[in-house]
Design a protein around this motif. Structure first.
Motif, short mmCIF file in Angstrom:
data_model
loop_
_atom_site.label_atom_id
_atom_site.label_comp_id
_atom_site.label_asym_id
_atom_site.label_seq_id
_atom_site.Cartn_x
_atom_site.Cartn_y
_atom_site.Cartn_z
N ASP A 1 0.71 -1.14 0.09
CA ASP A 1 -0.12 -0.01 -0.20
C ASP A 1 0.77 1.19 0.16
O ASP A 1 0.42 2.30 0.43
N LYS A 2 2.05 1.17 -0.40
CA LYS A 2 2.65 2.31 -0.41
C LYS A 2 3.44 2.47 -1.88
O LYS A 2 3.97 1.48 -2.40
N PRO A 3 3.55 3.61 -2.49
CA PRO A 3 4.01 4.10 -3.88
C PRO A 3 5.71 3.61 -3.88
O PRO A 3 6.31 4.02 -3.00
N LEU A 4 6.04 3.32 -4.75
CA LEU A 4 7.40 2.90 -4.92
C LEU A 4 7.78 3.14 -6.39
O LEU A 4 7.10 2.59 -7.27
N LEU A 5 9.16 3.61 -6.73
CA LEU A 5 9.49 3.28 -8.08
C LEU A 5 10.30 2.15 -8.27
O LEU A 5 11.31 1.74 -7.24
N ALA A 6 10.00 1.19 -9.16
CA ALA A 6 10.53 -0.07 -9.32
C ALA A 6 10.88 -0.35 -10.66
O ALA A 6 10.67 0.31 -11.81
N SER A 7 11.86 -1.60 -10.85
CA SER A 7 12.31 -1.79 -12.10
C SER A 7 11.14 -2.14 -13.35
O SER A 7 10.27 -3.04 -12.82
N ASN A 8 10.96 -1.67 -14.28
CA ASN A 8 10.13 -1.95 -15.34
C ASN A 8 9.96 -3.41 -15.39
O ASN A 8 8.71 -3.94 -15.64
N PHE A 9 11.12 -4.17 -15.76
CA PHE A 9 11.04 -5.45 -15.83
C PHE A 9 10.73 -6.30 -15.14
O PHE A 9 9.85 -7.09 -15.15
N ALA A 10 11.10 -6.11 -13.59
CA ALA A 10 10.77 -6.83 -12.75
C ALA A 10 9.25 -6.84 -12.39
O ALA A 10 8.71 -7.77 -12.11
N VAL A 11 8.63 -5.67 -12.33
CA VAL A 11 7.29 -5.49 -12.15
C VAL A 11 6.44 -6.03 -12.97
O VAL A 11 5.39 -6.75 -12.85
N LYS A 12 6.86 -6.15 -14.50
CA LYS A 12 5.86 -6.61 -15.37
C LYS A 12 5.90 -8.03 -15.50
O LYS A 12 5.18 -8.88 -15.60
N LEU A 13 7.30 -8.69 -15.03
CA LEU A 13 7.50 -9.91 -14.89
C LEU A 13 6.73 -10.61 -13.66
O LEU A 13 6.24 -11.63 -14.03
N ARG A 14 6.72 -10.10 -12.65
CA ARG A 14 6.01 -10.46 -11.69
C ARG A 14 4.59 -10.40 -11.83
O ARG A 14 3.68 -11.53 -11.45
N ARG A 15 3.71 -9.50 -12.35
CA ARG A 15 2.47 -9.26 -12.94
C ARG A 15 2.17 -10.54 -13.80
O ARG A 15 1.19 -10.96 -13.41
N LYS A 16 2.93 -10.57 -14.70
CA LYS A 16 2.57 -11.72 -15.77
C LYS A 16 2.88 -13.01 -15.03
O LYS A 16 1.90 -14.00 -15.40
N LEU A 17 3.59 -13.51 -14.27
CA LEU A 17 3.69 -14.60 -13.51
C LEU A 17 2.61 -14.70 -12.66
O LEU A 17 2.16 -16.01 -12.57
N TYR A 18 2.17 -13.79 -11.79
CA TYR A 18 0.85 -13.80 -11.12
C TYR A 18 -0.12 -14.39 -11.90
O TYR A 18 -0.93 -15.44 -11.61
N LEU A 19 -0.41 -13.76 -12.98
CA LEU A 19 -1.43 -13.97 -14.13
C LEU A 19 -1.45 -15.46 -14.40
O LEU A 19 -2.50 -16.11 -14.51
N GLU A 20 -0.24 -15.83 -14.81
CA GLU A 20 -0.10 -17.02 -15.32
C GLU A 20 -0.33 -18.12 -14.45
O GLU A 20 -1.07 -19.05 -14.42
N HIS A 21 0.36 -17.94 -13.26
CA HIS A 21 0.22 -19.20 -11.91
C HIS A 21 -1.33 -19.11 -11.21
O HIS A 21 -1.72 -19.97 -10.83
N LEU A 22 -2.02 -17.94 -11.32
CA LEU A 22 -3.35 -17.77 -10.69
C LEU A 22 -4.46 -18.09 -11.87
O LEU A 22 -5.61 -18.09 -11.57
N ASP A 23 -3.99 -18.26 -13.01
CA ASP A 23 -4.96 -18.89 -14.32
C ASP A 23 -5.86 -17.48 -14.19
O ASP A 23 -6.98 -17.63 -14.31
#
Length: 79
Positions: A44-66
């Protein structure tokens, strides 16, 4: 492994006698530190993060949670 939405390590790092002796199995890994930062939210806190890491994590969540590929789920901050 995705660390703090900033660093990604992709590869193999087994610690066993076959890998450590260097004459049987081989290990390789890549560390990715993207300099392009995007806005995201962690705990719940704003953060500047790596574009690659954030998008990879989101895609993996979508894939693994179907979860269906939904713009709102993948990119909630429109970054």
């Amino acid at each position: 492994m995705i660390v703090d939405d900033d660093i990604v390590i992709i590869g193999s790092a087994n610690i066993n006698d076959r890998s450590m002796k260097g004459n049987r199995d081989s290990e390789i890994a890549v560390k990715i530190e993207d300099t392009l930062k995007i806005k995201t939210i962690i705990n719940d806190k704003p953060l500047l993060a790596s574009n690659f890491a954030v998008k990879l994590r989101r895609k993996l969540y979508l894939e693994h949670l179907d979860i269906v590929n939904d713009k709102e789920v993948i990119d909630p901050l429109n970054d």
